[in-house]
Motif scaffolding. Structure first.
Motif, PDB file in Angstrom:
ATOM      1  N   PHE A  37       0.821  -1.204   0.000  1.00  0.00           N
ATOM      2  CA  PHE A  37       0.000   0.000   0.000  1.00  0.00           C
ATOM      3  C   PHE A  37       0.859   1.260   0.000  1.00  0.00           C
ATOM      4  CE2 PHE A  37      -2.797  -3.356   1.195  1.00  0.00           C
ATOM      5  CZ  PHE A  37      -4.025  -3.005   0.672  1.00  0.00           C
ATOM      6  N   LYS A  38       2.084   1.179   0.490  1.00  0.00           N
ATOM      7  CA  LYS A  38       3.001   2.316   0.374  1.00  0.00           C
ATOM      8  C   LYS A  38       3.397   2.517  -1.086  1.00  0.00           C
ATOM      9  CE  LYS A  38       4.928   1.966   5.031  1.00  0.00           C
ATOM     10  NZ  LYS A  38       3.856   1.104   5.544  1.00  0.00           N
ATOM     11  N   LEU A  39       3.740   1.432  -1.767  1.00  0.00           N
ATOM     12  CA  LEU A  39       4.112   1.545  -3.176  1.00  0.00           C
ATOM     13  C   LEU A  39       2.965   2.123  -3.995  1.00  0.00           C
ATOM     14  CD1 LEU A  39       5.834  -1.951  -3.583  1.00  0.00           C
ATOM     15  CD2 LEU A  39       6.904   0.251  -3.007  1.00  0.00           C
ATOM     16  N   SER A  40       1.744   1.757  -3.647  1.00  0.00           N
ATOM     17  CA  SER A  40       0.573   2.282  -4.342  1.00  0.00           C
ATOM     18  C   SER A  40       0.364   3.759  -4.028  1.00  0.00           C
ATOM     19  CB  SER A  40      -0.661   1.465  -3.927  1.00  0.00           C
ATOM     20  OG  SER A  40      -1.837   2.005  -4.466  1.00  0.00           O
ATOM     21  N   ARG A  41       0.512   4.143  -2.763  1.00  0.00           N
ATOM     22  CA  ARG A  41       0.298   5.541  -2.369  1.00  0.00           C
ATOM     23  C   ARG A  41       1.357   6.457  -2.957  1.00  0.00           C
ATOM     24  NH1 ARG A  41      -3.422   6.519   1.473  1.00  0.00           N
ATOM     25  NH2 ARG A  41      -2.378   7.952   2.876  1.00  0.00           N
ATOM     26  N   TRP A  42       2.528   5.900  -3.294  1.00  0.00           N
ATOM     27  CA  TRP A  42       3.577   6.696  -3.927  1.00  0.00           C
ATOM     28  C   TRP A  42       3.480   6.693  -5.451  1.00  0.00           C
ATOM     29  CZ3 TRP A  42       7.931   3.698  -0.935  1.00  0.00           C
ATOM     30  CH2 TRP A  42       7.847   3.994   0.434  1.00  0.00           C
ATOM     31  N   SER A  43       2.535   5.962  -6.006  1.00  0.00           N
ATOM     32  CA  SER A  43       2.392   5.851  -7.465  1.00  0.00           C
ATOM     33  C   SER A  43       3.670   5.365  -8.125  1.00  0.00           C
ATOM     34  CB  SER A  43       1.953   7.198  -8.080  1.00  0.00           C
ATOM     35  OG  SER A  43       0.623   7.479  -7.759  1.00  0.00           O
ATOM     36  N   THR A  44       4.249   4.315  -7.562  1.00  0.00           N
ATOM     37  CA  THR A  44       5.423   3.722  -8.195  1.00  0.00           C
ATOM     38  C   THR A  44       5.117   2.336  -8.749  1.00  0.00           C
ATOM     39  OG1 THR A  44       7.763   3.200  -7.912  1.00  0.00           O
ATOM     40  CG2 THR A  44       6.344   2.788  -6.011  1.00  0.00           C
ATOM     41  N   ALA A  45       4.320   1.539  -8.028  1.00  0.00           N
ATOM     42  CA  ALA A  45       3.899   0.221  -8.514  1.00  0.00           C
ATOM     43  C   ALA A  45       2.426   0.295  -8.917  1.00  0.00           C
ATOM     44  CB  ALA A  45       4.103  -0.830  -7.436  1.00  0.00           C
ATOM     45  N   GLU A  46       2.080  -0.329 -10.048  1.00  0.00           N
ATOM     46  CA  GLU A  46       0.715  -0.253 -10.566  1.00  0.00           C
ATOM     47  C   GLU A  46       0.107  -1.644 -10.701  1.00  0.00           C
ATOM     48  OE1 GLU A  46       0.404   3.614 -13.297  1.00  0.00           O
ATOM     49  OE2 GLU A  46       1.714   2.083 -14.159  1.00  0.00           O
ATOM     50  N   THR A  47      -1.203  -1.663 -10.724  1.00  0.00           N
ATOM     51  CA  THR A  47      -1.950  -2.914 -10.842  1.00  0.00           C
ATOM     52  C   THR A  47      -2.650  -2.973 -12.193  1.00  0.00           C
ATOM     53  OG1 THR A  47      -3.746  -1.792  -9.663  1.00  0.00           O
ATOM     54  CG2 THR A  47      -2.320  -3.221  -8.374  1.00  0.00           C
ATOM     55  N   LEU A  48      -3.204  -4.138 -12.494  1.00  0.00           N
ATOM     56  CA  LEU A  48      -3.897  -4.314 -13.768  1.00  0.00           C
ATOM     57  C   LEU A  48      -5.151  -3.461 -13.852  1.00  0.00           C
ATOM     58  CD1 LEU A  48      -3.455  -8.164 -14.095  1.00  0.00           C
ATOM     59  CD2 LEU A  48      -2.372  -6.427 -15.542  1.00  0.00           C
ATOM     60  N   LEU A  94     -15.690 -11.450  -8.495  1.00  0.00           N
ATOM     61  CA  LEU A  94     -14.955 -10.235  -8.127  1.00  0.00           C
ATOM     62  C   LEU A  94     -13.493 -10.284  -8.543  1.00  0.00           C
ATOM     63  CD1 LEU A  94     -16.129  -9.090  -4.590  1.00  0.00           C
ATOM     64  CD2 LEU A  94     -16.774  -8.193  -6.806  1.00  0.00           C
ATOM     65  N   LEU A  95     -13.143 -11.167  -9.479  1.00  0.00           N
ATOM     66  CA  LEU A  95     -11.733 -11.264  -9.840  1.00  0.00           C
ATOM     67  C   LEU A  95     -11.157  -9.927 -10.321  1.00  0.00           C
ATOM     68  CD1 LEU A  95      -9.231 -13.096 -10.143  1.00  0.00           C
ATOM     69  CD2 LEU A  95      -9.858 -13.314 -12.546  1.00  0.00           C
ATOM     70  N   PRO A  96     -11.828  -9.167 -11.191  1.00  0.00           N
ATOM     71  CA  PRO A  96     -11.233  -7.880 -11.579  1.00  0.00           C
ATOM     72  C   PRO A  96     -10.955  -6.981 -10.374  1.00  0.00           C
ATOM     73  CG  PRO A  96     -13.010  -8.468 -13.070  1.00  0.00           C
ATOM     74  CD  PRO A  96     -13.071  -9.448 -11.936  1.00  0.00           C
ATOM     75  N   GLN A  97     -11.898  -6.917  -9.424  1.00  0.00           N
ATOM     76  CA  GLN A  97     -11.671  -6.118  -8.213  1.00  0.00           C
ATOM     77  C   GLN A  97     -10.497  -6.676  -7.412  1.00  0.00           C
ATOM     78  OE1 GLN A  97     -14.592  -6.783  -9.486  1.00  0.00           O
ATOM     79  NE2 GLN A  97     -15.727  -4.867  -9.505  1.00  0.00           N
ATOM     80  N   ARG A  98     -10.393  -7.989  -7.358  1.00  0.00           N
ATOM     81  CA  ARG A  98      -9.290  -8.606  -6.625  1.00  0.00           C
ATOM     82  C   ARG A  98      -7.944  -8.187  -7.222  1.00  0.00           C
ATOM     83  NH1 ARG A  98     -10.126 -12.520  -3.180  1.00  0.00           N
ATOM     84  NH2 ARG A  98     -12.113 -13.124  -4.117  1.00  0.00           N
ATOM     85  N   LEU A  99      -7.894  -8.098  -8.551  1.00  0.00           N
ATOM     86  CA  LEU A  99      -6.646  -7.735  -9.232  1.00  0.00           C
ATOM     87  C   LEU A  99      -6.269  -6.275  -9.025  1.00  0.00           C
ATOM     88  CD1 LEU A  99      -7.128  -9.691 -12.583  1.00  0.00           C
ATOM     89  CD2 LEU A  99      -5.624 -10.301 -10.666  1.00  0.00           C
ATOM     90  N   SER A 100      -7.158  -5.505  -8.401  1.00  0.00           N
ATOM     91  CA  SER A 100      -6.832  -4.107  -8.093  1.00  0.00           C
ATOM     92  C   SER A 100      -6.006  -3.980  -6.826  1.00  0.00           C
ATOM     93  CB  SER A 100      -8.120  -3.287  -7.924  1.00  0.00           C
ATOM     94  OG  SER A 100      -8.735  -3.567  -6.671  1.00  0.00           O
ATOM     95  N   SER A 101      -5.874  -5.046  -6.052  1.00  0.00           N
ATOM     96  CA  SER A 101      -5.153  -4.946  -4.789  1.00  0.00           C
ATOM     97  C   SER A 101      -3.695  -4.581  -5.022  1.00  0.00           C
ATOM     98  CB  SER A 101      -5.217  -6.277  -4.037  1.00  0.00           C
ATOM     99  OG  SER A 101      -4.319  -6.248  -2.933  1.00  0.00           O
ATOM    100  N   PRO A 102      -3.160  -3.616  -4.280  1.00  0.00           N
ATOM    101  CA  PRO A 102      -1.730  -3.310  -4.408  1.00  0.00           C
ATOM    102  C   PRO A 102      -0.832  -4.507  -4.171  1.00  0.00           C
ATOM    103  CG  PRO A 102      -2.858  -1.551  -3.227  1.00  0.00           C
ATOM    104  CD  PRO A 102      -3.860  -2.664  -3.386  1.00  0.00           C
ATOM    105  N   GLN A 103      -1.331  -5.537  -3.474  1.00  0.00           N
ATOM    106  CA  GLN A 103      -0.527  -6.743  -3.259  1.00  0.00           C
ATOM    107  C   GLN A 103      -0.348  -7.562  -4.532  1.00  0.00           C
ATOM    108  OE1 GLN A 103      -2.661  -8.544   0.065  1.00  0.00           O
ATOM    109  NE2 GLN A 103      -1.170  -7.687   1.484  1.00  0.00           N
ATOM    110  N   LEU A 104      -1.109  -7.216  -5.572  1.00  0.00           N
ATOM    111  CA  LEU A 104      -0.948  -7.879  -6.867  1.00  0.00           C
ATOM    112  C   LEU A 104      -0.394  -6.897  -7.904  1.00  0.00           C
ATOM    113  CD1 LEU A 104      -4.148 -10.127  -7.005  1.00  0.00           C
ATOM    114  CD2 LEU A 104      -1.854 -10.689  -6.176  1.00  0.00           C
ATOM    115  N   ALA A 105       0.430  -5.974  -7.448  1.00  0.00           N
ATOM    116  CA  ALA A 105       1.086  -5.044  -8.365  1.00  0.00           C
ATOM    117  C   ALA A 105       1.964  -5.811  -9.344  1.00  0.00           C
ATOM    118  CB  ALA A 105       1.926  -4.040  -7.584  1.00  0.00           C
ATOM    119  N   ILE A 106       2.095  -5.246 -10.546  1.00  0.00           N
ATOM    120  CA  ILE A 106       2.919  -5.858 -11.589  1.00  0.00           C
ATOM    121  C   ILE A 106       4.263  -5.139 -11.629  1.00  0.00           C
ATOM    122  CG2 ILE A 106       3.060  -6.477 -14.014  1.00  0.00           C
ATOM    123  CD1 ILE A 106       0.707  -7.782 -12.446  1.00  0.00           C
ATOM    124  N   LEU A 107       5.322  -5.875 -11.369  1.00  0.00           N
ATOM    125  CA  LEU A 107       6.679  -5.334 -11.432  1.00  0.00           C
ATOM    126  C   LEU A 107       7.447  -6.030 -12.553  1.00  0.00           C
ATOM    127  CD1 LEU A 107       7.613  -5.274  -7.622  1.00  0.00           C
ATOM    128  CD2 LEU A 107       6.615  -3.437  -8.986  1.00  0.00           C
TER     129      LEU A 107
END
Length: 502
Positions: free
Chosen positions: A58-69, A157-170
């Protein structure tokens, strides 16, 4: 990790702890700096080396460095991000098309193989990211620019699940053979994470190769400041531009134009034991409900910086109030005859013991005899889940990682719920939750959720008292900081610090 480097903001905040009486003048060097880096003071330091497989995501998401699908809108519905479109191709499978011409910070391109790698690492991690609890997920490439994601069970809810910052794409370079995930230089957002100094600070620079709108700020200087007084001082003295989670006690000391209250998907709830003890009787549970003065709690404990609860789901879910129907309580309250209630809570959240004191007074005035138990959460959770208390005060997150409240309602109020402190088991509630969980995201699912909430409230097994807010600090010359109830976003490409305050 890189060699130790203490950021200017971290140094200033450390000094603030020692010089609590010297906050009358902002730091001139910082104030007059031409650097357009945003200075951010955050509540919690990284706990897991900033791996996206943990809550550090959630830190990576709040900093806009890691993004999700995908990302979520205010209603919790999925919107395009690194994936531009998706469709369900089978009962258990979804196909997602990837955004073209996306570059990671290390210069590699987004493609299906990269997405498959990130999702596979998450699915095989031990422990799994919380968003994948109970979910068996596999991903395969469908050509170079699409992936097919399959789950063992149907998951609307799979699309919503893929929004989790824990599933960020690096990028693939983030993942080592040892299992360590390093987010430096491997995200795809408008800011590149370039330096992490343990649990003290981090630095991000603008990524000029970003696929979307280029960042207006040149970067972000992050300091981790667990002490609430120091975070408040950083805003007051101008040594931070954006400050997370200012304590309620610090808010009156600050310029009120600089603080912003954001409703949280978190409800302060009194759980009543429906299986054991005096609260088995619905008439006494109704008496407890009628005895509670919610406004007193909001005014005195939260200093009016919270919202009186009308249901389990609060203003952080803007659709809930519109769909809520009056609750028909089937049993009238019975006047207590000095029945003893063991009222318990935990000390980790500073407000809860004080809430317990007020509740004890209110229940005593209604005719109950109240015994209070307060311990650290780690020492009380097992007893609470075993039903050893008549009443338990809990500050509970109502929207978990998918942005949907069904998981919370099922966990807390279904017969097999893993967090069923109220010991509630009603077949009609289980059926209502099962119906809601099978409906795809949208208005029909939201209506089904509110019907389930109505049935839960009718039992008086859980009495919602108030909805919490988080207080976010923003300097006068900060523009377009994000105020997100889900705490997924904070700084994006539009956020900036003007040279001079208005």
């Amino acid at each position: 990790m890189s060699a130790l480097r203490i950021s200017p903001l971290a140094g200033l905040l450390s000094a603030a702890l020692l010089l609590t009486g010297c906050f009358n003048e902002a730091d001139k060097t910082t104030e007059n700096s031409t650097d357009s880096h945003l200075r951010l003071a955050m509540l919690q330091p990284p706990r897991s080396g900033l791996t996206p497989l943990s809550d550090d995501a959630f830190k990576l998401s709040r900093w806009s460095t890691a993004e999700t699908l995908v990302v979520l809108d205010k209603l919790g519905e999925a919107q395009p991000a690194l994936a531009t479109k998706w469709q369900q191709t089978g009962e258990n499978s979804w196909r997602l098309e990837l955004r073209p011409e996306v570059k990671f910070h290390d210069g590699t391109a987004l493609d299906a193989a990269t997405v498959v790698n990130s999702l596979t690492v998450a699915a095989r991690a031990a422990p799994k990211p919380r968003i994948l609890d109970g979910v068996q997920l596999t991903a395969v490439a469908d050509g170079e620019h699409a992936v097919i994601v399959t789950t063992a069970q149907p998951d609307p809810l799979l699309p919503q699940r893929l929004s989790s910052p824990q599933l960020a794409i690096l990028s693939q370079k983030a993942y080592s053979a040892s299992g360590v995930v390093d987010p430096r230089h491997t995200g795809s957002g408008p800011f590149e994470l370039v330096q992490v100094d343990g649990t003290s600070s981090a630095r991000l620079e603008r990524f000029d190769g970003y696929w979307g709108e280029k960042a207006k700020a040149s970067g972000i200087d992050v300091s981790f400041v667990p002490d609430g007084t120091a975070r408040g001082a950083a805003l007051r003295t101008g040594t931070a531009d954006i400050v997370e989670a200012i304590p309620v006690s610090q808010a009156p000391l600050l310029d009120q134009r600089l603080i912003h209250e954001v409703p949280m998907p978190r409800t302060n709830t009194l759980y009543l034991n429906t299986r054991l003890g005096v609260m088995q009787g619905p008439a006494l549970r109704a008496a407890v409900r009628e005895a509670i003065n919610r406004q007193q709690l909001v005014d005195n404990v939260y200093e009016k910086r919270a919202d009186v609860a009308q249901g389990l789901l609060g203003p952080a879910l803007p659709w809930a109030a519109k769909l809520r129907q009056p609750v028909a309580h089937p049993v009238a309250a019975r006047k207590p005859a000095s029945e003893t209630i063991t009222l318990a809570t935990f000390s980790d959240r500073a407000e809860l013991p004080e809430v317990a004191v007020y509740l004890a007074q209110q229940l005593t005035a209604a005719g109950f005899t109240v015994k209070q138990v307060v311990r650290e959460y780690s020492q009380i959770e097992t007893d609470a889940l075993a039903g050893k208390f008549d009443a338990f005060i809990l500050s509970r997150a109502t929207v978990l990682d998918s942005g949907d409240p069904v998981a919370y309602l099922y966990s807390d109020f279904s017969c097999k719920g893993s967090f069923n402190i109220a010991q509630l088991c009603r077949p009609e509630i289980d059926e209502a939750l099962q119906r809601a969980s099978a409906i795809p995201a949208g208005e029909a699912r939201r209506k089904a959720i509110m019907l389930a909430e109505n049935q839960i409230l009718a039992t008086d097994a859980a009495i919602p008292m108030l909805h919490e807010r988080v207080i976010q600090g923003e300097a006068a010359n900060v523009r377009d900081a994000l105020r997100d109830p889900r705490e997924r976003t904070l700084i994006n490409a539009a956020t900036q610090r003007n040279a001079q305050a208005d």
